[in-house]
Design an enzyme around this catalytic site. Structure first.
Site, PDB file in Angstrom:
ATOM      1  N   HIS A 145      -2.622   7.063   3.391  1.00  0.00           N
ATOM      2  CA  HIS A 145      -3.237   5.622   2.702  1.00  0.00           C
ATOM      3  C   HIS A 145      -4.615   5.360   3.175  1.00  0.00           C
ATOM      4  CE1 HIS A 145      -3.785   1.871   1.403  1.00  0.00           C
ATOM      5  NE2 HIS A 145      -3.714   1.151   2.686  1.00  0.00           N
ATOM      6  N   ASN A 186     -10.336   0.059   0.551  1.00  0.00           N
ATOM      7  CA  ASN A 186      -8.802   0.150   0.588  1.00  0.00           C
ATOM      8  C   ASN A 186      -8.379  -0.577  -0.793  1.00  0.00           C
ATOM      9  OD1 ASN A 186      -5.943  -0.271   0.948  1.00  0.00           O
ATOM     10  ND2 ASN A 186      -6.182  -1.462   2.928  1.00  0.00           N
ATOM     11  N   CYS A 202       0.776  -1.095   0.064  1.00  0.00           N
ATOM     12  CA  CYS A 202      -0.084   0.175  -0.040  1.00  0.00           C
ATOM     13  C   CYS A 202       1.052   1.419   0.036  1.00  0.00           C
ATOM     14  CB  CYS A 202      -1.045  -0.119   1.286  1.00  0.00           C
ATOM     15  SG  CYS A 202      -1.987  -1.649   1.264  1.00  0.00           S
TER      16      CYS A 202
END
Length: 338
Positions: free
Chosen positions: A254, A284, A112
């Site tokens: 993030h 996500n 990520c």
């Protein structure tokens, strides 16, 4: 003026299929209220069968090129943990789809945190004079790697792609990436990982379990590390560029969990109203989450020229990274679905 990488364009896309919490609740033992309370997520997008990560990346890349008003670049960097195949890399395929034949392209894997790592790699190439323009793409399709019975992962992840064009400029102009703070911790590699497919699993020659084909994640421990690493990296980055938390107009972290975003902001004393939240719409999206959030915020007017913007990320590896810029006056279109 010192040569620097300057943000010149953004592009983003998500698959057409929207999966809301009600649909997820028919697959996993949960409900809309629990998901929203624990994660802040209301919807995510999953790719249809036959769609690969490179397909999403090419659409986002094309949109970024259009935003920047250019039709060619000197490098293509694809940050992904879900490439089309283990070998060869997906970036050359994306470059070819964009008509960038002969342009060097490579994949970068930092989970990520991959998009920020990609920005740093591109900025280095530009600062060194190896490139005038670089296309950086973050793209992942995790929906095919999720155990539908694992509530820790099935409710969280969505598919998508986001891209940025960086051009050579100077450090004093709007859009210049002012610095980076990156880090990793391989001792905690098993907090979020995909067991199957690598040389470690194959060399051990142990029987492959069905569960080994799916993403495994220890959520509570990830939460703690994410807050610590993102806050620490952000503070180090701000110190290096001469900003304070009070200077930050927009905090773009993030997009994993809204509680993580708010906790990091609280630790840094950045007001929560300055935190950009986009995960409620897309979940996500791993390496795509920051460019998707930037695109959405820019289109909605939450990002305006001159604002001081802090980007920070955290992912498996463990890996983390931060950068900062003064938001430039660029043309950004909405997030495309396809």
């Amino acid at each position: 003026m010192s040569r620097a990488a300057v943000l010149a364009g953004l592009g983003a896309m998500v698959p057409e299929r929207a999966v809301d919490n009600e649909e997820i609740s028919r697959i996993v033992d949960t409900d809309d209220e629990w998901i929203r309370t624990r994660t802040g997520i209301g919807r995510r997008y999953w790719a249809d069968p036959g769609t690969a990560t490179g397909d999403l990346a090419a659409v986002a890349g094309r949109r970024a090129l259009e935003s920047a008003g250019v039709d060619t670049v000197d490098q293509v960097i694809l940050a992904t943990s879900t490439p089309n195949r283990p070998m060869p890399a997906t970036a050359p395929e994306v470059a070819s789809a964009l008509g960038l034949d002969g342009v060097p392209g490579f994949d970068l894997s930092a989970a990520c945190a991959g998009f920020v790592y990609g920005l740093q790699s591109a900025a280095g190439a530009i600062a060194a004079g190896f490139a005038e323009r670089v296309l950086v793409i973050g793209a992942d399709i995790w929906s095919t790697r999720l155990d539908p019975e694992d509530r820790a992962t099935a409710i969280i992840f969505g598919d998508g792609a986001g891209a940025a064009v960086l051009r050579a400029g100077d450090a004093a102009e709007p859009g210049a990436l002012l610095g980076f703070d990156l880090g990793s911790d391989g001792a905690n590699r098993d907090l979020a990982f995909l067991p199957a497919g690598g040389s470690r699993q194959r060399s051990e020659r142990a029987p492959l379990r069905d569960a080994d084909n799916y993403l495994a994640m220890r959520g509570k421990e990830i939460f703690t590390h994410a807050v610590e690493r993102m806050a620490g990296s952000s503070e180090a980055l701000l110190d290096s560029v001469g900003w304070t938390a009070a200077d930050v107009d927009r905090f773009v972290g993030h997009q994993a969990n809204v509680r993580i975003l708010h906790t990091v902001a609280d630790v840094m004393t950045v007001p929560r109203e300055r935190v950009v939240v986009h995960l409620d719409k897309v979940g996500n999206t791993s390496a795509a989450s920051i460019p998707l959030a930037l695109t959405d915020a820019a289109v909605e007017g939450r990002l305006t020229p001159g604002q001081k913007v802090l980007l920070t990320s955290f992912g498996g590896g463990l890996s983390w990274g931060s950068t900062a810029l003064s938001w430039p006056d660029i043309k950004v279109s909405g997030i495309e679905t396809a």
